[in-house]
Design an enzyme around this catalytic site. Structure first.
Site, short mmCIF file in Angstrom:
data_model
loop_
_atom_site.label_atom_id
_atom_site.label_comp_id
_atom_site.label_asym_id
_atom_site.label_seq_id
_atom_site.Cartn_x
_atom_site.Cartn_y
_atom_site.Cartn_z
N ASP A 1 -26.45 79.27 -56.03
CA ASP A 1 -27.63 78.89 -55.25
C ASP A 1 -27.39 77.57 -54.53
OD1 ASP A 1 -30.13 79.21 -54.25
OD2 ASP A 1 -31.20 78.82 -56.12
N HIS B 1 -23.18 79.73 -46.29
CA HIS B 1 -22.67 80.91 -46.99
C HIS B 1 -21.13 80.98 -46.87
CE1 HIS B 1 -26.65 82.11 -47.87
NE2 HIS B 1 -26.97 82.52 -46.66
N LEU C 1 -8.57 87.92 -66.18
CA LEU C 1 -9.98 87.54 -66.00
C LEU C 1 -10.75 88.74 -65.47
CD1 LEU C 1 -12.33 85.37 -65.52
CD2 LEU C 1 -11.39 85.11 -63.23
C1 IPE Z 1 -26.99 81.30 -51.81
O1 IPE Z 1 -27.84 80.25 -51.63
C2 IPE Z 1 -27.57 82.49 -52.51
C3 IPE Z 1 -27.31 83.79 -51.84
C4 IPE Z 1 -28.23 84.72 -51.74
C5 IPE Z 1 -26.00 84.09 -51.29
P1 IPE Z 1 -29.24 80.32 -50.86
O2 IPE Z 1 -29.08 81.08 -49.60
O3 IPE Z 1 -30.30 80.84 -51.80
O4 IPE Z 1 -29.46 78.79 -50.55
P2 IPE Z 1 -30.82 77.95 -50.56
O5 IPE Z 1 -31.55 78.28 -51.86
O6 IPE Z 1 -31.61 78.36 -49.36
O7 IPE Z 1 -30.36 76.52 -50.51
MG MG Z 2 -31.67 79.97 -53.03
#
Ligand code: IPE
Ligand code: MG
Length: 224
Positions: free
Chosen positions: A2, A19, A113
């Protein structure tokens, strides 16, 4: 994983840039996990709720997944990583499903892994699937209702054959489960870090493992 969006926002970049950087963090963390002796790593890549994001963002995320699978399959294989996808893969685009099948098959016998990536995954959704499978087996006379126990339940989860997680790390300061591995996390230790996922690296993982190592796990018992 996140905090990609906030990482990008802090730099006045589009969310997609966060991303992209997040994907680089995945590479680094998978490698570090293997080096640090972690045997199972599960990454929450895309939740069943994430389909509600704007179409463009979903497209960006799926595009990155395609790139990751294409570019990293060989590296993962060379690192001895076994890839396994959990979630409602039928909702993913057919070409992605085919790529996933391919990389899973390529890496099926690796032992260093096990990397599980949760895609279109929801914990409640998984539990509903289990209930449905059990009900179908009961209706077909394959199993008696009394024979349903925790083992029979676990055997029907996406994670069958994989040990329950010892440690959950949630990045970006949020302190929620967000519908992740609900059954499996009954005794998991939680570590919450402020680090945004794109900044999470080998040192962050190592620090979280150190925190975990100092926890005392009692599983409901009294330890003298
Ligand atoms: C990545 O972070 C989570 C995914 C769905 C890939 P976010 O996209 O939720 O980032 P924030 O929470 O807006 O900062
Ligand atoms: Mg998020």
């Amino acid at each position: 994983m996140d905090g990609n969006g906030r990482w990008a926002k802090a730099r006045h970049l589009p969310r997609a840039a966060g991303h992209r950087k997040g994907m680089e963090a995945v590479r680094a963390v998978v490698r570090a996990a293997g080096d640090l002796g972690v045997e199972y790593l599960t990454l929450f890549g895309f939740s069943s709720e994430n389909w509600k994001r704007p179409e463009d963002e979903v497209k960006d995320l799926m595009g990155l997944l395609r790139i990751y699978l294409r570019r990293d399959a060989r590296d993962l294989h060379e690192q001895g990583v076994r890839l396994r996808i959990i979630g409602d893969r039928a909702r993913l685009a057919p070409d992605i499903q085919a790529q996933l099948d391919e990389v899973e098959a390529l890496t099926a016998d690796n032992t260093a892994l096990t990397l599980m990536i949760a895609l279109s995954y929801g914990g409640r959704d998984e539990l509903v699937q289990v209930a449905r499978a059990l009900a179908a087996d009961v209706a077909a006379g394959k199993i008696a209702p009394e024979a349903i126990d925790e083992a029979a339940f676990s055997a029907r989860l996406f994670t069958h054959g994989i040990p329950d997680p010892d440690l959950l790390i949630r990045t970006s300061g949020e302190q929620r489960i967000s519908n992740f591995l609900l059954w499996q996390m009954a005794y998991t230790e939680f570590v919450f870090v402020e680090t945004l996922w794109p900044d999470f690296d080998r040192e962050s993982l190592s620090a979280a493992l150190d925190v975990y190592a100092r926890r005392e796990r009692r599983y409901g018992a009294v330890v003298a």
